[in-house]
Structure formats: structure tokens, C-alpha cells
Design a protein around this motif. Structure first.
Motif, short mmCIF file in Angstrom:
data_model
loop_
_atom_site.label_atom_id
_atom_site.label_comp_id
_atom_site.label_asym_id
_atom_site.label_seq_id
_atom_site.Cartn_x
_atom_site.Cartn_y
_atom_site.Cartn_z
N TRP A 1 -7.13 -7.23 -14.58
CA TRP A 1 -7.55 -6.33 -13.52
C TRP A 1 -8.65 -5.55 -14.29
O TRP A 1 -8.72 -5.19 -15.37
CB TRP A 1 -6.31 -5.24 -13.15
CG TRP A 1 -5.47 -5.94 -12.28
CD1 TRP A 1 -4.21 -6.64 -12.63
CD2 TRP A 1 -5.58 -5.81 -10.88
NE1 TRP A 1 -3.65 -6.67 -11.35
CE2 TRP A 1 -4.18 -6.35 -10.44
CE3 TRP A 1 -6.43 -5.26 -10.02
CZ2 TRP A 1 -4.03 -6.75 -9.15
CZ3 TRP A 1 -5.95 -5.33 -8.63
CH2 TRP A 1 -4.87 -6.05 -8.11
N VAL A 2 -9.45 -4.93 -13.34
CA VAL A 2 -10.74 -4.52 -13.84
C VAL A 2 -10.90 -3.06 -13.09
O VAL A 2 -10.73 -3.33 -11.96
CB VAL A 2 -12.05 -5.13 -13.53
CG1 VAL A 2 -13.44 -4.59 -13.91
CG2 VAL A 2 -12.10 -6.53 -14.21
N ILE A 3 -11.09 -2.11 -13.70
CA ILE A 3 -11.57 -0.60 -12.99
C ILE A 3 -13.09 -0.68 -13.10
O ILE A 3 -13.70 -0.43 -14.26
CB ILE A 3 -10.76 0.50 -13.80
CG1 ILE A 3 -9.13 0.27 -13.81
CG2 ILE A 3 -11.26 1.69 -13.13
CD1 ILE A 3 -8.93 1.29 -14.67
N GLU A 4 -13.62 -0.55 -11.88
CA GLU A 4 -14.91 0.05 -11.85
C GLU A 4 -15.20 1.49 -11.81
O GLU A 4 -14.31 2.02 -10.86
CB GLU A 4 -15.65 -0.57 -10.46
CG GLU A 4 -15.44 -2.14 -10.59
CD GLU A 4 -16.07 -2.88 -9.36
OE1 GLU A 4 -16.67 -2.25 -8.61
OE2 GLU A 4 -15.79 -4.08 -9.28
N ASP B 1 -4.15 7.46 -14.84
CA ASP B 1 -3.03 8.83 -15.08
C ASP B 1 -3.72 9.45 -16.25
O ASP B 1 -3.62 10.81 -16.38
CB ASP B 1 -1.92 8.51 -15.13
CG ASP B 1 -1.12 8.09 -13.56
OD1 ASP B 1 -1.68 8.53 -12.76
OD2 ASP B 1 -0.08 7.66 -13.72
N LYS B 2 -4.27 8.70 -17.15
CA LYS B 2 -4.70 9.42 -18.34
C LYS B 2 -6.05 10.19 -18.14
O LYS B 2 -6.48 11.13 -18.76
CB LYS B 2 -4.97 8.44 -19.48
CG LYS B 2 -4.01 7.64 -20.05
CD LYS B 2 -4.43 6.98 -21.34
CE LYS B 2 -3.71 5.58 -21.35
NZ LYS B 2 -4.15 4.73 -22.45
N GLY B 3 -6.66 9.79 -17.02
CA GLY B 3 -8.07 10.37 -16.89
C GLY B 3 -9.02 9.68 -17.55
O GLY B 3 -8.90 9.23 -18.67
N LEU C 1 0.94 -1.19 0.14
CA LEU C 1 0.19 -0.06 -0.09
C LEU C 1 0.78 1.25 0.06
O LEU C 1 0.65 2.31 -0.93
CB LEU C 1 -0.95 -0.15 1.21
CG LEU C 1 -2.10 -1.02 1.18
CD1 LEU C 1 -3.00 -0.88 2.42
CD2 LEU C 1 -2.90 -0.85 -0.14
N ARG C 2 1.88 1.47 0.82
CA ARG C 2 2.71 2.55 0.93
C ARG C 2 3.42 2.86 -0.30
O ARG C 2 3.57 3.89 -0.80
CB ARG C 2 3.49 2.68 2.31
CG ARG C 2 4.63 3.45 2.32
CD ARG C 2 3.95 5.18 2.47
NE ARG C 2 3.03 5.04 3.45
CZ ARG C 2 2.19 6.21 3.53
NH1 ARG C 2 1.99 7.12 2.50
NH2 ARG C 2 1.19 6.23 4.59
N GLN C 3 3.84 1.70 -0.97
CA GLN C 3 4.77 1.81 -2.12
C GLN C 3 3.61 2.43 -3.25
O GLN C 3 4.09 3.21 -3.97
CB GLN C 3 5.15 0.48 -2.44
CG GLN C 3 6.01 0.54 -3.73
CD GLN C 3 6.20 -0.95 -4.04
OE1 GLN C 3 6.46 -1.75 -3.36
NE2 GLN C 3 7.27 -0.90 -5.25
N ILE C 4 2.75 1.72 -3.23
CA ILE C 4 1.78 2.29 -4.33
C ILE C 4 1.25 3.77 -4.20
O ILE C 4 1.40 4.37 -5.13
CB ILE C 4 0.49 1.52 -4.42
CG1 ILE C 4 0.57 0.13 -4.65
CG2 ILE C 4 -0.76 2.15 -5.08
CD1 ILE C 4 -0.52 -1.00 -4.65
N MET C 5 1.11 4.07 -2.80
CA MET C 5 0.74 5.78 -2.85
C MET C 5 1.69 6.53 -3.13
O MET C 5 1.59 7.55 -3.72
CB MET C 5 0.63 5.64 -1.14
CG MET C 5 -0.91 5.16 -0.76
SD MET C 5 -1.37 5.66 0.90
CE MET C 5 -1.72 7.46 0.80
N VAL D 1 -3.29 -0.27 -14.85
CA VAL D 1 -4.50 0.52 -14.19
C VAL D 1 -4.24 1.85 -13.98
O VAL D 1 -4.81 2.52 -14.32
CB VAL D 1 -4.95 -0.34 -12.97
CG1 VAL D 1 -5.86 0.43 -12.31
CG2 VAL D 1 -5.51 -1.78 -13.49
N PHE D 2 -2.99 2.02 -13.29
CA PHE D 2 -2.43 3.34 -12.94
C PHE D 2 -2.10 4.26 -14.18
O PHE D 2 -2.57 5.45 -13.97
CB PHE D 2 -1.29 3.07 -12.02
CG PHE D 2 -1.74 2.87 -10.62
CD1 PHE D 2 -2.49 3.99 -9.75
CD2 PHE D 2 -1.92 1.67 -10.04
CE1 PHE D 2 -2.98 3.61 -8.45
CE2 PHE D 2 -2.21 1.58 -8.60
CZ PHE D 2 -2.75 2.49 -7.96
N GLU D 3 -1.64 3.60 -15.17
CA GLU D 3 -1.48 4.31 -16.41
C GLU D 3 -2.75 4.71 -17.28
O GLU D 3 -3.09 5.94 -17.50
CB GLU D 3 -0.75 3.49 -17.38
CG GLU D 3 0.70 3.16 -17.24
CD GLU D 3 1.31 2.10 -17.91
OE1 GLU D 3 0.72 1.67 -19.18
OE2 GLU D 3 2.48 1.62 -17.93
#
Length: 103
Positions: A75-78, A98-100, A17-21, A93-95
Motif C-alpha cells: 500500500w502507498v500513501i500519497e 494515526d501517528k500523524g 467502507l462503513r467498517q473502515i469509517m 496505513v491507518f496506523e
């Protein structure tokens, strides 16, 4: 893939968690889990970033002993507008985040 205990999966996620944040400039992150229909189980993250909240998860299959294995490497983004599928890693997922998202 081997079956793992729910606790093992959650412990590994908690340790990251901390690393992801820090890496992805996330405001807040937590872990969620949800029992699906039949032998389906979902574990993922609830993420607050740039004033928006997203949930991302990967599907698991649960066996009779309560052990879990990934159903598929996805992975799925809801979002409020619907699910976005087909991400092969949390990095992807994070990419996408980041695009919005188009609202």
C-alpha cells in the motif's frame, strides 16, 4: 494471485467502507482508481481524517482482458510531500495516519 474483474475488486472495497469509517474514526472515505502507464492500474481510497485528505492505493497489473491482479502486496500513501511506500496492509496505513505526518 488470480486475476479479478475491476467490478469484483470495487464491490469488495465498497462493502468495507462503513467498517473502515467506524473502526478508524474516518470523516469520509471514497474509492478512486487510476490508469497508470502501460499495464499498471491503481485502486485505493481517498480518506478525509482530522481535517486532512490522504490517498492510499495498491498497484495492480491489468491484462489484455481487462482483469486485474495485485502487482505486489504493498500500500502507498500519497501526500503533498511525496509518497510513503512499503505498507503491507491497510491496517498499517491507518496506523501511520494515526501517528500523524510531519509537515
Amino acid at each position: 494471485m488470480d486475476y479479478l474483474s475491476r467490478e469484483t475488486i470495487l464491490n469488495e472495497m465498497n462493502e468495507s467502507l462503513r467498517q473502515i469509517m467506524d473502526k478508524h474514526n474516518v470523516d469520509d472515505i471514497g474509492i478512486f482508481e487510476e490508469q497508470g502507464e502501460g499495464n499498471h492500474y491503481y485502486i485505493g481510497y481517498t480518506i478525509r481524517k482530522d481535517g486532512e485528505v490522504f490517498m492510499t492505493h495498491t498497484p495492480y497489473v491489468i491484462n489484455d482482458e481487462g482483469l486485474l491482479r495485485p502487482e505486489k502486496q504493498e500500500w502507498v500513501i500519497e501526500t503533498d510531500e511525496g509518497d510513503m511506500r512499503g505498507f503491507s496492509s491497510l491496517e498499517e496505513v491507518f496506523e501511520e495516519m494515526d501517528k500523524g505526518f510531519e509537515h
